[in-house]
Design a protein around this motif. Structure first.
Motif, PDB file in Angstrom:
ATOM      1  N   VAL A  53       0.478  -1.205   0.158  1.00  0.00           N
ATOM      2  CA  VAL A  53      -0.216  -0.051   0.005  1.00  0.00           C
ATOM      3  C   VAL A  53       1.070   1.013  -0.208  1.00  0.00           C
ATOM      4  O   VAL A  53       1.584   1.587   0.898  1.00  0.00           O
ATOM      5  N   ILE A  54       1.023   1.792  -0.947  1.00  0.00           N
ATOM      6  CA  ILE A  54       1.676   3.211  -1.221  1.00  0.00           C
ATOM      7  C   ILE A  54       0.901   4.046  -0.989  1.00  0.00           C
ATOM      8  O   ILE A  54      -0.209   4.800  -0.917  1.00  0.00           O
ATOM      9  N   VAL A  55       1.256   5.105   0.603  1.00  0.00           N
ATOM     10  CA  VAL A  55       0.760   6.018   0.762  1.00  0.00           C
ATOM     11  C   VAL A  55       1.379   7.182   1.098  1.00  0.00           C
ATOM     12  O   VAL A  55       2.763   7.848   0.499  1.00  0.00           O
ATOM     13  N   PRO A  56       0.578   8.704   0.001  1.00  0.00           N
ATOM     14  CA  PRO A  56       1.381   9.639  -0.739  1.00  0.00           C
ATOM     15  C   PRO A  56       1.573  10.646   0.770  1.00  0.00           C
ATOM     16  O   PRO A  56       0.917  10.880   1.411  1.00  0.00           O
ATOM     17  N   GLY A  57       2.222  11.358   0.148  1.00  0.00           N
ATOM     18  CA  GLY A  57       3.283  12.585   1.603  1.00  0.00           C
ATOM     19  C   GLY A  57       1.424  13.434   1.322  1.00  0.00           C
ATOM     20  O   GLY A  57       2.021  13.254   2.571  1.00  0.00           O
ATOM     21  N   ALA A  58       1.172  13.539   0.683  1.00  0.00           N
ATOM     22  CA  ALA A  58       0.184  14.749   0.443  1.00  0.00           C
ATOM     23  C   ALA A  58      -0.777  14.389   1.403  1.00  0.00           C
ATOM     24  O   ALA A  58      -1.381  15.398   2.213  1.00  0.00           O
ATOM     25  N   LEU A  59      -1.084  12.959   1.643  1.00  0.00           N
ATOM     26  CA  LEU A  59      -2.390  12.227   1.958  1.00  0.00           C
ATOM     27  C   LEU A  59      -2.038  12.442   3.816  1.00  0.00           C
ATOM     28  O   LEU A  59      -2.402  12.710   4.236  1.00  0.00           O
ATOM     29  N   MET A  60      -0.192  11.349   3.563  1.00  0.00           N
ATOM     30  CA  MET A  60      -0.141  11.823   5.083  1.00  0.00           C
ATOM     31  C   MET A  60      -0.439  13.541   5.933  1.00  0.00           C
ATOM     32  O   MET A  60      -0.500  13.469   7.103  1.00  0.00           O
ATOM     33  N   ASN A  61       0.370  14.257   5.095  1.00  0.00           N
ATOM     34  CA  ASN A  61       0.048  15.785   5.208  1.00  0.00           C
ATOM     35  C   ASN A  61      -0.874  16.017   5.732  1.00  0.00           C
ATOM     36  O   ASN A  61      -1.418  16.652   7.240  1.00  0.00           O
ATOM     37  N   ALA A  62      -2.090  15.531   5.058  1.00  0.00           N
ATOM     38  CA  ALA A  62      -3.624  16.431   5.084  1.00  0.00           C
ATOM     39  C   ALA A  62      -4.865  15.270   6.421  1.00  0.00           C
ATOM     40  O   ALA A  62      -4.885  16.337   7.388  1.00  0.00           O
ATOM     41  N   THR A  63      -3.698  14.475   6.617  1.00  0.00           N
ATOM     42  CA  THR A  63      -5.079  13.757   7.541  1.00  0.00           C
ATOM     43  C   THR A  63      -4.593  13.347   8.959  1.00  0.00           C
ATOM     44  O   THR A  63      -5.008  13.680   9.664  1.00  0.00           O
ATOM     45  N   TYR A  64      -2.923  14.154   9.475  1.00  0.00           N
ATOM     46  CA  TYR A  64      -2.383  14.350  10.344  1.00  0.00           C
ATOM     47  C   TYR A  64      -1.597  15.484  10.796  1.00  0.00           C
ATOM     48  O   TYR A  64      -1.008  16.300  11.891  1.00  0.00           O
TER      49      TYR A  64
END
Length: 123
Positions: A53-64
């Motif tokens: 499962v690839i987690v994009p950096g943008a999704l990490m930033n937005a989620t956390y």
């Protein structure tokens, strides 16, 4: 098989499992090599067939809520693989190789973001 995470719910699932081993910055197309290396290092041949499962950096930033120097580059690819429970005990072996568990990544990012936001060290 590889898929890209697109929601906060998917990241929560990875975090809560405690078994999502990750590598920050996996180049596109290197998923099979990543799985092969993990399978060999951990002596878990079944990992060669695991889902990445690839987690994009943008999704990490937005989620956390990661910002500033604590934010990931938007296009960074964090590769995660769910591993067997007994692999959790290998943290001292995995960490020097750049591998971390996703729940540890989330916790450390939250602690650093709190510090950057002026909260000091969390209690």
């Amino acid at each position: 098989m590889t898929r890209v995470a697109t929601s906060a719910a998917e990241l929560a699932e990875l975090d809560e499992s405690g078994l999502a081993l990750c590598w920050e910055g996996l180049p596109e197309g290197e998923e099979a090599s990543f799985l092969g290396a993990l399978a060999g290092m951990l002596e878990k041949p079944e990992l060669r067939e695991a889902e990445v499962v690839i987690v994009p950096g943008a999704l990490m930033n937005a989620t956390y809520g990661l910002t500033g120097e604590n934010a990931y580059p938007d296009g960074l690819r964090i590769a995660t693989v769910t591993v067997p429970q007994d692999v959790r005990a290998l943290v001292p072996v995995l960490s020097p190789r750049g591998l971390r568990f996703f729940d540890n990544l989330v916790t450390n990012n939250a602690r650093e973001q709190h510090r950057l936001d002026g909260g000091g060290a969390p209690a």
